[in-house]
Design a protein around this motif. Structure first.
Motif, PDB file in Angstrom:
ATOM      1  N   GLY A 117      13.597  -0.973   3.622  1.00  0.00           N
ATOM      2  CA  GLY A 117      13.658  -0.786   4.780  1.00  0.00           C
ATOM      3  C   GLY A 117      13.235  -2.029   5.441  1.00  0.00           C
ATOM      4  N   ASN A 118      12.659  -2.130   6.639  1.00  0.00           N
ATOM      5  CA  ASN A 118      11.992  -3.457   7.295  1.00  0.00           C
ATOM      6  C   ASN A 118      10.832  -3.661   6.599  1.00  0.00           C
ATOM      7  N   THR A 119       9.750  -3.086   6.708  1.00  0.00           N
ATOM      8  CA  THR A 119       8.484  -3.306   5.905  1.00  0.00           C
ATOM      9  C   THR A 119       8.109  -2.289   4.815  1.00  0.00           C
ATOM     10  N   SER A 120       8.890  -1.342   4.963  1.00  0.00           N
ATOM     11  CA  SER A 120       8.620  -0.288   3.768  1.00  0.00           C
ATOM     12  C   SER A 120       9.745  -0.270   2.842  1.00  0.00           C
ATOM     13  N   MET A 121       9.287   0.501   1.759  1.00  0.00           N
ATOM     14  CA  MET A 121      10.399   0.962   0.753  1.00  0.00           C
ATOM     15  C   MET A 121      10.163   2.014  -0.072  1.00  0.00           C
ATOM     16  N   ARG A 129      -1.781  -5.617   7.849  1.00  0.00           N
ATOM     17  CA  ARG A 129      -0.787  -5.191   8.896  1.00  0.00           C
ATOM     18  C   ARG A 129       0.716  -5.185   8.378  1.00  0.00           C
ATOM     19  N   PRO A 130       1.332  -4.138   8.748  1.00  0.00           N
ATOM     20  CA  PRO A 130       2.784  -4.287   8.169  1.00  0.00           C
ATOM     21  C   PRO A 130       3.572  -5.543   7.982  1.00  0.00           C
ATOM     22  N   THR A 131       4.226  -5.898   7.060  1.00  0.00           N
ATOM     23  CA  THR A 131       4.879  -7.421   7.300  1.00  0.00           C
ATOM     24  C   THR A 131       6.314  -6.930   6.579  1.00  0.00           C
ATOM     25  N   PHE A 162       7.855   7.997  -3.321  1.00  0.00           N
ATOM     26  CA  PHE A 162       6.702   7.342  -2.888  1.00  0.00           C
ATOM     27  C   PHE A 162       7.089   6.081  -1.922  1.00  0.00           C
ATOM     28  N   THR A 163       6.665   6.142  -0.622  1.00  0.00           N
ATOM     29  CA  THR A 163       6.738   5.271   0.366  1.00  0.00           C
ATOM     30  C   THR A 163       5.815   4.178   0.164  1.00  0.00           C
ATOM     31  N   LEU A 164       6.117   2.905   0.215  1.00  0.00           N
ATOM     32  CA  LEU A 164       5.259   1.607  -0.001  1.00  0.00           C
ATOM     33  C   LEU A 164       5.589   0.798   1.178  1.00  0.00           C
ATOM     34  N   VAL A 165       4.185   0.376   1.820  1.00  0.00           N
ATOM     35  CA  VAL A 165       4.556  -0.536   2.957  1.00  0.00           C
ATOM     36  C   VAL A 165       3.806  -2.062   2.561  1.00  0.00           C
ATOM     37  N   ALA A 166       4.541  -3.072   2.713  1.00  0.00           N
ATOM     38  CA  ALA A 166       4.159  -4.437   2.684  1.00  0.00           C
ATOM     39  C   ALA A 166       3.111  -4.711   3.734  1.00  0.00           C
ATOM     40  N   VAL A 214       0.683  -0.973   0.119  1.00  0.00           N
ATOM     41  CA  VAL A 214       0.110  -0.059   0.054  1.00  0.00           C
ATOM     42  C   VAL A 214       0.798   1.137   0.126  1.00  0.00           C
ATOM     43  N   THR A 215       0.269   2.219  -0.646  1.00  0.00           N
ATOM     44  CA  THR A 215       1.134   3.631  -0.567  1.00  0.00           C
ATOM     45  C   THR A 215       0.994   4.374   1.106  1.00  0.00           C
ATOM     46  N   ALA A 216       2.017   4.272   1.567  1.00  0.00           N
ATOM     47  CA  ALA A 216       1.854   4.998   2.915  1.00  0.00           C
ATOM     48  C   ALA A 216       2.015   6.646   2.745  1.00  0.00           C
ATOM     49  N   SER A 217       3.115   7.181   1.856  1.00  0.00           N
ATOM     50  CA  SER A 217       3.163   8.335   1.643  1.00  0.00           C
ATOM     51  C   SER A 217       3.839   8.693   0.378  1.00  0.00           C
ATOM     52  N   LEU A 218       3.545  10.212   0.120  1.00  0.00           N
ATOM     53  CA  LEU A 218       4.273  10.709  -1.058  1.00  0.00           C
ATOM     54  C   LEU A 218       5.220  11.777  -0.574  1.00  0.00           C
TER      55      LEU A 218
HETATM   56  C1  LIG Z   1       0.779   2.260   5.513  1.00  0.00           C
HETATM   57  C2  LIG Z   1       0.153   1.603   6.665  1.00  0.00           C
HETATM   58  C3  LIG Z   1      -0.013  -0.011   6.295  1.00  0.00           C
HETATM   59  C4  LIG Z   1       1.315   1.834   7.918  1.00  0.00           C
HETATM   60  O1  LIG Z   1       0.353   1.070   9.084  1.00  0.00           O
HETATM   61  P1  LIG Z   1       1.269   1.385  10.629  1.00  0.00           P
HETATM   62  O2  LIG Z   1       0.867   0.489  11.486  1.00  0.00           O
HETATM   63  O3  LIG Z   1       1.068   2.601  10.768  1.00  0.00           O
HETATM   64  O4  LIG Z   1       2.876   1.293  10.270  1.00  0.00           O
HETATM   65  P2  LIG Z   1       4.142   1.335  11.198  1.00  0.00           P
HETATM   66  O5  LIG Z   1       3.959   2.162  12.250  1.00  0.00           O
HETATM   67  O6  LIG Z   1       4.236  -0.285  11.814  1.00  0.00           O
HETATM   68  O7  LIG Z   1       5.294   1.527  10.036  1.00  0.00           O
HETATM   69  C5  LIG Z   1       5.596   0.260   9.243  1.00  0.00           C
HETATM   70  C6  LIG Z   1       6.551   0.708   8.076  1.00  0.00           C
HETATM   71  O8  LIG Z   1       5.823   1.819   7.288  1.00  0.00           O
HETATM   72  C7  LIG Z   1       6.608   3.139   7.525  1.00  0.00           C
HETATM   73  N1  LIG Z   1       5.783   4.376   7.350  1.00  0.00           N
HETATM   74  C8  LIG Z   1       4.415   4.124   8.070  1.00  0.00           C
HETATM   75  N2  LIG Z   1       3.755   5.476   7.919  1.00  0.00           N
HETATM   76  C9  LIG Z   1       4.536   6.244   7.178  1.00  0.00           C
HETATM   77  C10 LIG Z   1       4.480   7.477   6.378  1.00  0.00           C
HETATM   78  N3  LIG Z   1       3.361   8.176   6.629  1.00  0.00           N
HETATM   79  N4  LIG Z   1       5.359   7.831   5.494  1.00  0.00           N
HETATM   80  C11 LIG Z   1       6.424   7.096   5.609  1.00  0.00           C
HETATM   81  N5  LIG Z   1       6.704   6.014   6.119  1.00  0.00           N
HETATM   82  C12 LIG Z   1       5.771   5.357   6.700  1.00  0.00           C
HETATM   83  C13 LIG Z   1       7.272   3.089   8.896  1.00  0.00           C
HETATM   84  O9  LIG Z   1       8.536   3.883   8.843  1.00  0.00           O
HETATM   85  C14 LIG Z   1       7.744   1.532   8.907  1.00  0.00           C
HETATM   86  O10 LIG Z   1       8.839   1.345   7.928  1.00  0.00           O
HETATM   87  P3  LIG Z   1      10.029   0.190   8.161  1.00  0.00           P
HETATM   88  O11 LIG Z   1       9.209  -1.104   8.677  1.00  0.00           O
HETATM   89  O12 LIG Z   1      10.727   0.135   6.907  1.00  0.00           O
HETATM   90  O13 LIG Z   1      10.911   0.750   9.256  1.00  0.00           O
HETATM   91  C15 LIG Z   1      -1.377   1.969   7.228  1.00  0.00           C
HETATM   92  O14 LIG Z   1      -1.184   3.399   7.775  1.00  0.00           O
HETATM   93  C16 LIG Z   1      -2.133   2.083   6.092  1.00  0.00           C
HETATM   94  O15 LIG Z   1      -2.645   0.973   5.688  1.00  0.00           O
HETATM   95  N6  LIG Z   1      -2.449   3.167   5.370  1.00  0.00           N
HETATM   96  C17 LIG Z   1      -3.543   3.261   4.290  1.00  0.00           C
HETATM   97  C18 LIG Z   1      -2.812   2.976   3.102  1.00  0.00           C
HETATM   98  C19 LIG Z   1      -3.672   3.258   1.972  1.00  0.00           C
HETATM   99  O16 LIG Z   1      -5.025   3.084   2.001  1.00  0.00           O
HETATM  100  N7  LIG Z   1      -2.869   3.758   0.799  1.00  0.00           N
HETATM  101  C20 LIG Z   1      -3.819   4.094  -0.254  1.00  0.00           C
HETATM  102  C21 LIG Z   1      -4.025   3.134  -1.222  1.00  0.00           C
HETATM  103  S1  LIG Z   1      -3.044   1.755  -1.692  1.00  0.00           S
END
Ligand SMILES: CC(C)(COP(=O)(O)OP(=O)(O)OC[C@H]1O[C@@H](n2cnc3c(N)ncnc32)[C@H](O)[C@@H]1OP(=O)(O)O)[C@@H](O)C(=O)NCCC(=O)NCCS
Length: 129
Positions: free
Chosen positions: A85-89, A123-125, A113-117, A56-60
């Motif tokens: 990263g750990n769960t992100s790239m 849940r982040p994995t 773009f920061t993406l999270v697995a 999923v996209t976490a941030s731009l």
């Molecule tokens: C992205 C999401 C999975 C993160 O969940 P979370 O429980 O807050 O995650 P955590 O705090 O455990 O962080 C997990 C990883 O994400 C990164 N991360 C979380 N939020 C972030 C943000 N806003 N910007 C950059 N990185 C972020 C953390 O640094 C961490 O990275 P690492 O494991 O490589 O060190 C959650 O916020 C979510 O599902 N958001 C909605 C996503 C979505 O709908 N996107 C649009 C459609 S795809």
């Protein structure tokens, strides 16, 4: 097993598109929201090809619109994983504009773009290495 560098090279994604008049704003340039949609899609494709996991996209991060994009040209989106990263790239997306009838090409938009697995419960994995 491919190395990280090989996985980055193999997942680097290039998508070419034509820009049509219906995609322009009243200022005659490509609508920024359309460009962002294309960039997000290119980022997800690039990241997924890198790890073959649900993302999923976490941030731009900062997006720089350096050149307006007119109709009647070609654009190319280039996506590359720049940090794992750990769960992100992080994936960098560059958009180049390219003239149809010459080799002229220049960078128009750049963004990260920061993406999270995530697992099946969203849940982040950890990203597979
Ligand atoms: C992205 C999401 C999975 C993160 O969940 P979370 O429980 O807050 O995650 P955590 O705090 O455990 O962080 C997990 C990883 O994400 C990164 N991360 C979380 N939020 C972030 C943000 N806003 N910007 C950059 N990185 C972020 C953390 O640094 C961490 O990275 P690492 O494991 O490589 O060190 C959650 O916020 C979510 O599902 N958001 C909605 C996503 C979505 O709908 N996107 C649009 C459609 S795809």
């Amino acid at each position: 097993m491919p190395t990280i560098d090989e996985r980055i090279a193999n997942s680097t994604t290039r998508i070419a598109k034509l820009v049509f008049p219906g995609q322009l704003t009243h200022h005659d340039f490509l609508f920024g929201g359309t460009a962002l949609q294309w960039m997000d899609e290119a980022a997800i494709i690039t990241g997924t090809r890198f790890c073959r996991q649900r993302l999923v996209t976490a941030s731009l991060d900062r997006i720089d619109f350096e050149k307006g994009i007119p109709a009647g040209i070609l654009i190319e989106l280039v996506g590359k994983v720049i940090k794992v990263g750990n769960t992100s790239m992080q994936v960098q997306i560059d958009i180049y504009i390219e003239q149809l009838y010459s080799e002229e090409r220049e960078l128009a938009i750049q963004g990260k773009f920061t993406l999270v697995a995530v697992d099946e419960e969203r849940r982040p994995t950890p990203i597979d290495r």
